[in-house]
Design an enzyme around this catalytic site. Structure first.
Site, short mmCIF file in Angstrom:
data_model
loop_
_atom_site.label_atom_id
_atom_site.label_comp_id
_atom_site.label_asym_id
_atom_site.label_seq_id
_atom_site.Cartn_x
_atom_site.Cartn_y
_atom_site.Cartn_z
N GLU A 1 72.02 -6.94 39.47
CA GLU A 1 72.25 -5.64 38.84
C GLU A 1 73.10 -5.82 37.58
O GLU A 1 73.90 -6.76 37.46
CB GLU A 1 72.93 -4.67 39.82
CG GLU A 1 72.86 -3.24 39.32
CD GLU A 1 73.12 -2.17 40.39
OE1 GLU A 1 73.46 -2.52 41.53
OE2 GLU A 1 72.96 -0.98 40.05
N ASP B 1 75.66 -4.57 36.14
CA ASP B 1 77.13 -4.66 36.10
C ASP B 1 77.61 -6.04 36.56
O ASP B 1 78.79 -6.36 36.42
CB ASP B 1 77.77 -3.55 36.93
CG ASP B 1 77.21 -3.44 38.33
OD1 ASP B 1 75.99 -3.56 38.51
OD2 ASP B 1 78.00 -3.24 39.26
N HIS C 1 83.93 -5.91 42.36
CA HIS C 1 84.59 -4.70 41.85
C HIS C 1 85.92 -4.49 42.57
O HIS C 1 86.00 -4.61 43.80
CB HIS C 1 83.72 -3.47 42.09
CG HIS C 1 82.34 -3.58 41.52
ND1 HIS C 1 82.10 -3.67 40.16
CD2 HIS C 1 81.13 -3.65 42.11
CE1 HIS C 1 80.80 -3.76 39.95
NE2 HIS C 1 80.19 -3.77 41.11
N TYR D 1 83.16 3.69 47.89
CA TYR D 1 82.18 2.74 47.38
C TYR D 1 81.09 2.50 48.43
O TYR D 1 79.89 2.53 48.14
CB TYR D 1 82.87 1.41 47.02
CG TYR D 1 81.97 0.49 46.25
CD1 TYR D 1 81.95 0.50 44.85
CD2 TYR D 1 81.11 -0.38 46.91
CE1 TYR D 1 81.09 -0.32 44.15
CE2 TYR D 1 80.25 -1.20 46.22
CZ TYR D 1 80.26 -1.18 44.83
OH TYR D 1 79.39 -1.99 44.15
N HIS E 1 76.58 5.24 36.73
CA HIS E 1 75.27 5.79 37.11
C HIS E 1 75.41 6.94 38.13
O HIS E 1 74.87 6.91 39.23
CB HIS E 1 74.25 4.73 37.51
CG HIS E 1 74.55 3.82 38.67
ND1 HIS E 1 74.98 4.28 39.88
CD2 HIS E 1 74.43 2.49 38.80
CE1 HIS E 1 75.11 3.25 40.71
NE2 HIS E 1 74.80 2.16 40.07
N HIS F 1 74.10 -11.37 42.28
CA HIS F 1 73.42 -10.06 42.30
C HIS F 1 72.92 -9.79 40.89
O HIS F 1 73.65 -9.97 39.91
CB HIS F 1 74.46 -9.02 42.74
CG HIS F 1 73.98 -7.61 42.86
ND1 HIS F 1 72.66 -7.26 42.99
CD2 HIS F 1 74.68 -6.44 42.89
CE1 HIS F 1 72.57 -5.94 43.09
NE2 HIS F 1 73.78 -5.42 43.03
N HIS G 1 73.54 -5.37 47.48
CA HIS G 1 72.96 -4.07 47.67
C HIS G 1 71.52 -3.99 47.17
O HIS G 1 70.86 -2.96 47.31
CB HIS G 1 73.93 -3.09 46.97
CG HIS G 1 73.47 -2.12 45.98
ND1 HIS G 1 73.74 -2.11 44.65
CD2 HIS G 1 72.73 -1.02 46.22
CE1 HIS G 1 73.22 -1.07 44.07
NE2 HIS G 1 72.62 -0.39 44.98
N ASP H 1 78.94 -6.88 45.66
CA ASP H 1 79.24 -5.46 45.93
C ASP H 1 79.98 -5.24 47.25
O ASP H 1 80.71 -4.25 47.41
CB ASP H 1 77.95 -4.63 45.96
CG ASP H 1 77.44 -4.29 44.57
OD1 ASP H 1 78.25 -4.29 43.62
OD2 ASP H 1 76.24 -4.03 44.42
FE1 FEO Z 1 74.83 -3.34 43.00
FE2 FEO Z 1 77.92 -3.60 41.45
O1 FEO Z 1 76.06 -3.33 41.58
#
Ligand code: FEO
Length: 397
Positions: A79, A81, A223, A192, A23, A77, A145, A164
Site C-alpha cells: 500500500e 503509505d 504507524h 486503527y 483516505h 506491504h 491488511h 499495519d
Molecule cells: Fe494498509 Fe498502512 O496501509
C-alpha cells in the site's frame, strides 16, 4: 529524538503532523509512516514512507549510511503509505534487492513504471536472509491488511516489524509506547483496528497464532509508536478485537430530521441505562465514521435510527451503514427505529441492512408517526432495557 530500537536498528520514517484525512479515516492526531534501517555486515531498509515524503526518508537514511550502499529493501506491504516511496529509493540505489512476496511484486509492478530493471527477491513464510549477525525472517500475513502483506522478524533481536498490525495513527516526537500516554495510544490502536482491519479478524487471528510461536520483545509497526513495554497489553487487546469480543455496551446511533427520532433515541438510552452497562448516544452528524466504527467494535448491542426521507433512511445513515457493513462487525444484536410521516421507509430500510450485516434483531423496527407519543417513548425505554439486558447476558457467559 531517540530513534534506536536495538543496536544497529533505527527508525528512519516520517512524522505527518498535519494529516487529518487518511483516505477518509479521521486522523485527529496525525500519523507516522515508519521505515526502519537495519545495519549489519549488510544493510536493509524495512519499508518506505507515503509519497511525497521520499526526500525526508532519504535524508533520514543519510544520517546513518550512504543511501547507495543499501543491500536490501524489504517491502512488507504494497500500500502506498508503506511502499509509495520505493521508486525514490531505487533511483538512488538501483543495485539493492527488493524483498517481498510474489503478490507484492505484482502490485509494486502495477503501481510503478520502469520496474523491468528492479532486482526482486520473492520470499514466503519461513524464508530467511542473513545480514551478518542479524537474520531477516519472513512470515506471510495475507489480508493484514492486503493479500500480499508479510511480517519481517529478526530473531537475534526478538524484534517483529508488523506493518499495519498493531499500528496507530498518532504523530509524536516519541517513538516508543512507554514515552507517550498509554491510554491514548491504546484507544488509537483500537481505532486503527476497527477502521482498517476489523473485517479481517479471522486472518489476524491466524497471524497471531503464528506470531505466538516467535519470541518477541519488541513490535515495530508501520504507524505510530513501537511496542516495547506494553506488549502483553496490545497483544491481549488484539485477541479480543479479532473476535469483536462483546462488552456490556449499548450504542444508540441515529440521524434525525425534526427531532422525533432523536427523542426516540434518548428514550432508548434512558431504558438502557442500568448498572454495569455503558451506554452512548451518537448523533451521526456530530460524529465521524471513524469514531462510530471504533465505538461499534466492542458494543454488544446497537440501536440504529433514522427519520424517513424519500421513502428511505437519511443519507448519512446510509453512508454509516455502508461503511459499517464493509467492516463486518461481529457478535452484535439490536434493532432499528425511526419516525416518519405519511410514508414508511427509514426504520424498515435500516432493519434490512442490519439483516444483511448479520446483526441479530431483537425486535421488529420501532416506529412512530410524526412525533413520538408517550406510548412510543415507553416502548423505546423497554427496548433500551432489552438491549442492556442482552449485553449483560452475552458478556456474563
Ligand atoms: Fe494498509 Fe498502512 O496501509
Amino acid at each position: 529524538m531517540n530513534t534506536q530500537l536495538k543496536e544497529g536498528i533505527n527508525w528512519v520514517g516520517y512524522i505527518d503532523w498535519n494529516v487529518r484525512d487518511f483516505h477518509s479515516y479521521v486522523t485527529s492526531y496525525g500519523a507516522t509512516y515508519n521505515a526502519y534501517l537495519v545495519q549489519d555486515e549488510k544493510t536493509a531498509l524495512i519499508d518506505t514512507v507515503k509519497p511525497p515524503y521520499g526526500k525526508q526518508l532519504l535524508d533520514n537514511i543519510a544520517k546513518y549510511t550512504d543511501i547507495g550502499k543499501l543491500d536490501y529493501i524489504v517491502i512488507n506491504h504494497a500500500e502506498m503509505d508503506h511502499a509509495g516511496s520505493l521508486s525514490v529509493i531505487v533511483e538512488k540505489c538501483p543495485q539493492a534487492t527488493i524483498v517481498c512476496t510474489a503478490k507484492c511484486k505484482t502490485i509494486l509492478e502495477a503501481y510503478n513504471d520502469n520496474t523491468a530493471d528492479w532486482n526482486f527477491k520473492i520470499v514466503k513464510s519461513g524464508d530467511e536472509i542473513s545480514l551478518g549477525k542479524k537474520t531477516l525472517s519472513f512470515l506471510e500475513t495475507p489480508m493484514v491488511h492486503w493479500p500480499e502483506s508479510m511480517f519481517t522478524y529478526i530473531p537475534e533481536d526478538k524484534l517483529l516489524f508488523s506493518m499495519d498490525g498493531f499500528g496507530q495513527h498518532y504523530a509524536s516526537i516519541n517513538r516508543f509506547d512507554d514515552e507517550v500516554n498509554l491510554d491514548k495510544i491504546m484507544y488509537e490502536a483500537e481505532k486503527y483496528f476497527a477502521n482498517i482491519v476489523m473485517l479481517y479478524g479471522k486472518n489476524i487471528f491466524k497471524v497471531l497464532e503464528a506470531a505466538a510461536k516467535l519470541e518477541i520483545e519488541m513490535i515495530a509497526p508501520a504507524h505510530g509508536v513501537i511496542w516495547r513495554s506494553n506488549l502483553d497489553k496490545i497483544i491481549n487487546a488484539y485477541k479480543e478485537w479479532v473476535v469483536c469480543k462483546p462488552k456490556p455496551k449499548v450504542l444508540v446511533i441515529y440521524d434525525t430530521m425534526w427531532e422525533s427520532t432523536k427523542k426516540m433515541g434518548e428514550a432508548i438510552v434512558e431504558g438502557a441505562s442500568i448498572k454495569g452497562v455503558e451506554v452512548k448516544l451518537i448523533y451521526i452528524r456530530a460524529s465521524s465514521l471513524t469514531d462510530i466504527a471504533t465505538e461499534v467494535l466492542g458494543a454488544a448491542a446497537i440501536a440504529l435510527g433514522s427519520s424517513t426521507l424519500n421513502m428511505g433512511m437519511m443519507p448519512m445513515m446510509g453512508a454509516t451503514l455502508t461503511y459499517l457493513k464493509g467492516l463486518r462487525p461481529a457478535n452484535k444484536a439490536g434493532f432499528a427505529f425511526g419516525s416518519g410521516g405519511w410514508g414508511k421507509g427509514g426504520a424498515e430500510e435500516i432493519d434490512k441492512v442490519m439483516s444483511e450485516m448479520k446483526i441479530e434483531r431483537l425486535i421488529e423496527p420501532l416506529k412512530c408517526k410524526w412525533k413520538p407519543s408517550k406510548e412510543v417513548l415507553d416502548e423505546c425505554r423497554e427496548a433500551g432495557l432489552l438491549l442492556a439486558q442482552r449485553t449483560l447476558d452475552v458478556t456474563s457467559k
